[in-house]
Scaffold this motif. Structure first.
Motif, PDB file in Angstrom:
ATOM      1  N   ASP A 126      15.376  -1.681   4.328  1.00 57.91           N
ATOM      2  CA  ASP A 126      15.972  -0.527   4.994  1.00 57.91           C
ATOM      3  C   ASP A 126      15.507   0.813   4.426  1.00 57.91           C
ATOM      4  O   ASP A 126      15.873   1.857   4.954  1.00 57.91           O
ATOM      5  CB  ASP A 126      17.504  -0.573   4.864  1.00 57.91           C
ATOM      6  CG  ASP A 126      18.110  -1.764   5.589  1.00 57.91           C
ATOM      7  OD1 ASP A 126      17.544  -2.170   6.617  1.00 57.91           O
ATOM      8  OD2 ASP A 126      19.142  -2.282   5.133  1.00 57.91           O
ATOM      9  N   SER A 127      14.753   0.796   3.330  1.00 60.79           N
ATOM     10  CA  SER A 127      14.408   2.052   2.668  1.00 60.79           C
ATOM     11  C   SER A 127      13.032   1.947   2.042  1.00 60.79           C
ATOM     12  O   SER A 127      12.494   0.848   1.855  1.00 60.79           O
ATOM     13  CB  SER A 127      15.441   2.386   1.591  1.00 60.79           C
ATOM     14  OG  SER A 127      15.342   1.470   0.512  1.00 60.79           O
ATOM     15  N   LEU A 128      12.465   3.092   1.672  1.00 59.90           N
ATOM     16  CA  LEU A 128      11.173   3.088   0.997  1.00 59.90           C
ATOM     17  C   LEU A 128      11.291   2.494  -0.400  1.00 59.90           C
ATOM     18  O   LEU A 128      10.372   1.839  -0.887  1.00 59.90           O
ATOM     19  CB  LEU A 128      10.615   4.516   0.933  1.00 59.90           C
ATOM     20  CG  LEU A 128      10.342   5.186   2.277  1.00 59.90           C
ATOM     21  CD1 LEU A 128       9.655   6.535   2.063  1.00 59.90           C
ATOM     22  CD2 LEU A 128       9.482   4.305   3.182  1.00 59.90           C
ATOM     23  N   ASP A 129      12.424   2.712  -1.064  1.00 68.28           N
ATOM     24  CA  ASP A 129      12.635   2.111  -2.379  1.00 68.28           C
ATOM     25  C   ASP A 129      12.584   0.591  -2.283  1.00 68.28           C
ATOM     26  O   ASP A 129      11.942  -0.074  -3.094  1.00 68.28           O
ATOM     27  CB  ASP A 129      13.987   2.546  -2.960  1.00 68.28           C
ATOM     28  CG  ASP A 129      14.022   4.014  -3.309  1.00 68.28           C
ATOM     29  OD1 ASP A 129      13.626   4.353  -4.432  1.00 68.28           O
ATOM     30  OD2 ASP A 129      14.433   4.820  -2.461  1.00 68.28           O
ATOM     31  N   GLU A 130      13.270   0.035  -1.265  1.00 62.16           N
ATOM     32  CA  GLU A 130      13.298  -1.418  -1.108  1.00 62.16           C
ATOM     33  C   GLU A 130      11.920  -1.938  -0.710  1.00 62.16           C
ATOM     34  O   GLU A 130      11.505  -3.028  -1.134  1.00 62.16           O
ATOM     35  CB  GLU A 130      14.337  -1.820  -0.068  1.00 62.16           C
ATOM     36  CG  GLU A 130      14.576  -3.324   0.026  1.00 62.16           C
ATOM     37  CD  GLU A 130      15.030  -3.930  -1.292  1.00 62.16           C
ATOM     38  OE1 GLU A 130      14.599  -5.063  -1.583  1.00 62.16           O
ATOM     39  OE2 GLU A 130      15.798  -3.273  -2.030  1.00 62.16           O
ATOM     40  N   LEU A 131      11.178  -1.168   0.093  1.00 59.39           N
ATOM     41  CA  LEU A 131       9.815  -1.566   0.456  1.00 59.39           C
ATOM     42  C   LEU A 131       8.934  -1.608  -0.790  1.00 59.39           C
ATOM     43  O   LEU A 131       8.108  -2.517  -0.953  1.00 59.39           O
ATOM     44  CB  LEU A 131       9.236  -0.595   1.483  1.00 59.39           C
ATOM     45  CG  LEU A 131       7.806  -0.896   1.948  1.00 59.39           C
ATOM     46  CD1 LEU A 131       7.737  -2.247   2.646  1.00 59.39           C
ATOM     47  CD2 LEU A 131       7.300   0.213   2.871  1.00 59.39           C
ATOM     48  N   GLU A 132       9.122  -0.639  -1.687  1.00 62.79           N
ATOM     49  CA  GLU A 132       8.342  -0.624  -2.918  1.00 62.79           C
ATOM     50  C   GLU A 132       8.658  -1.842  -3.782  1.00 62.79           C
ATOM     51  O   GLU A 132       7.756  -2.484  -4.328  1.00 62.79           O
ATOM     52  CB  GLU A 132       8.600   0.665  -3.695  1.00 62.79           C
ATOM     53  CG  GLU A 132       7.697   0.806  -4.919  1.00 62.79           C
ATOM     54  CD  GLU A 132       8.045   1.998  -5.767  1.00 62.79           C
ATOM     55  OE1 GLU A 132       7.135   2.589  -6.349  1.00 62.79           O
ATOM     56  OE2 GLU A 132       9.246   2.326  -5.871  1.00 62.79           O
ATOM     57  N   TYR A 133       9.936  -2.170  -3.925  1.00 65.54           N
ATOM     58  CA  TYR A 133      10.296  -3.363  -4.687  1.00 65.54           C
ATOM     59  C   TYR A 133       9.669  -4.605  -4.058  1.00 65.54           C
ATOM     60  O   TYR A 133       9.122  -5.467  -4.762  1.00 65.54           O
ATOM     61  CB  TYR A 133      11.814  -3.519  -4.753  1.00 65.54           C
ATOM     62  CG  TYR A 133      12.483  -2.647  -5.771  1.00 65.54           C
ATOM     63  CD1 TYR A 133      12.287  -2.850  -7.142  1.00 65.54           C
ATOM     64  CD2 TYR A 133      13.319  -1.607  -5.386  1.00 65.54           C
ATOM     65  CE1 TYR A 133      12.898  -2.037  -8.086  1.00 65.54           C
ATOM     66  CE2 TYR A 133      13.935  -0.788  -6.323  1.00 65.54           C
ATOM     67  CZ  TYR A 133      13.725  -1.006  -7.669  1.00 65.54           C
ATOM     68  OH  TYR A 133      14.323  -0.206  -8.589  1.00 65.54           O
ATOM     69  N   ALA A 134       9.751  -4.712  -2.731  1.00 66.13           N
ATOM     70  CA  ALA A 134       9.209  -5.887  -2.044  1.00 66.13           C
ATOM     71  C   ALA A 134       7.698  -5.984  -2.206  1.00 66.13           C
ATOM     72  O   ALA A 134       7.139  -7.092  -2.235  1.00 66.13           O
ATOM     73  CB  ALA A 134       9.578  -5.843  -0.567  1.00 66.13           C
TER      74      ALA A 134
END
Length: 282
Positions: A126-134
């Protein structure tokens, strides 16, 4: 008359100050921690009084230069950089009830419309932070449509855009524990069911402009949380607007968001789970 670069920069200072004022007003209306409200008010006042464009400071001195400004800490510095570079303030979208995660993911150069929707629908990003973690924890490796080159491009784009070290380089990154996130989720859903939470009028999927979306602001330890039901297209499509809870969190120099859901199958079926952190929840 053509504006000079300085005049354009001044305009950005003023626009950003106005948006910080709106954030402060919405936080106050939604009964958030007064210290959060005051931080944005101070930042707005500082921006209006700066003798040079905020972009000039960012380009010349980087995030450290913004952080050195009186009243601008690491978290606000990152918000300013995001606005200067991409014209977005995700926190403001959240407070307005206008957050569109698919549109946000599409702003990453290596992510097109179809991939953005699949990342949101299939991985719950849902977020760029979560995309970075993924991009670093293995979830994107082997995901259909993401080969090694695209994965590298996503990592590189986010590293520059989020203006911080990559997850694999920064050791143990502080995030709220799943226990705290689930506690906030429980408090939110309990308050929403009892009708004790303030309701906001979301801009998306709300043709009659009704104030229906409950919002919770709460401080637990060093983390400030904001929780509200998901108001995304996918949540409406699947009838999950009273199940999926989006929780935003921030502390000095750190910010992010997650979604808490109730899985319909699998070993965690029927339990509340932080998407992307299922192993910890188990």
């Amino acid at each position: 008359m053509t504006k000079t670069a300085g005049q354009l920069g001044k305009s950005v200072n003023q626009m950003l100050a106005s948006r910080f004022d709106e954030i402060a007003r919405l936080l106050e209306e939604q009964e958030a921690n007064p210290f959060r409200t005051q931080a944005y008010q101070r930042a707005a006042a500082l921006l209006r009084g700066l003798p040079e464009p905020i972009e000039t400071i960012l380009r010349r001195d980087g995030l450290a230069g913004l952080d050195r400004l009186r009243g601008i800490g690491p978290a606000l510095a990152r918000m300013i950089a995001e606005y200067v570079n991409n014209g977005r303030l995700p926190l403001l979208d959240q407070l307005r009830g206008a957050h569109d995660p698919v549109a946000l993911l599409r702003t990453v150069p290596a992510v097109g419309p179809r991939l953005a929707r699949r990342l949101h629908d299939e991985l719950g990003i849902d977020s760029l932070d979560e995309l970075e973690y993924a991009a670093h924890d293995g979830r994107l490796a082997g995901f259909e449509g993401i080969g090694p080159k695209r994965l590298a491009a996503i990592r590189e784009s986010l590293a520059g855009r989020l203006a911080r070290p990559r997850p694999s380089e920064r050791g143990s990154v502080e995030r709220p524990s799943v226990e705290d996130l689930l506690e906030v989720d429980e408090e939110y859903r309990r308050g929403a069911a009892a009708g004790t939470l303030r309701k906001i009028t979301p801009r998306r999927f709300n043709p009659h402009r009704q104030a229906w979306l409950p919002v919770l602001h709460v401080q637990k330890g060093r983390w400030a949380y904001t929780a509200l039901y998901s108001n995304t297209a996918r949540a409406h499509e699947l009838g999950k607007t009273r199940d999926w809870v989006v929780t935003y969190y921030e502390s000095d120099g750190a910010a992010g968001q997650c979604t808490v859901v109730t899985p319909a199958f699998g070993p965690l079926k029927g339990r509340r789970v932080v998407r992307g952190r299922e192993v910890e929840c188990g």
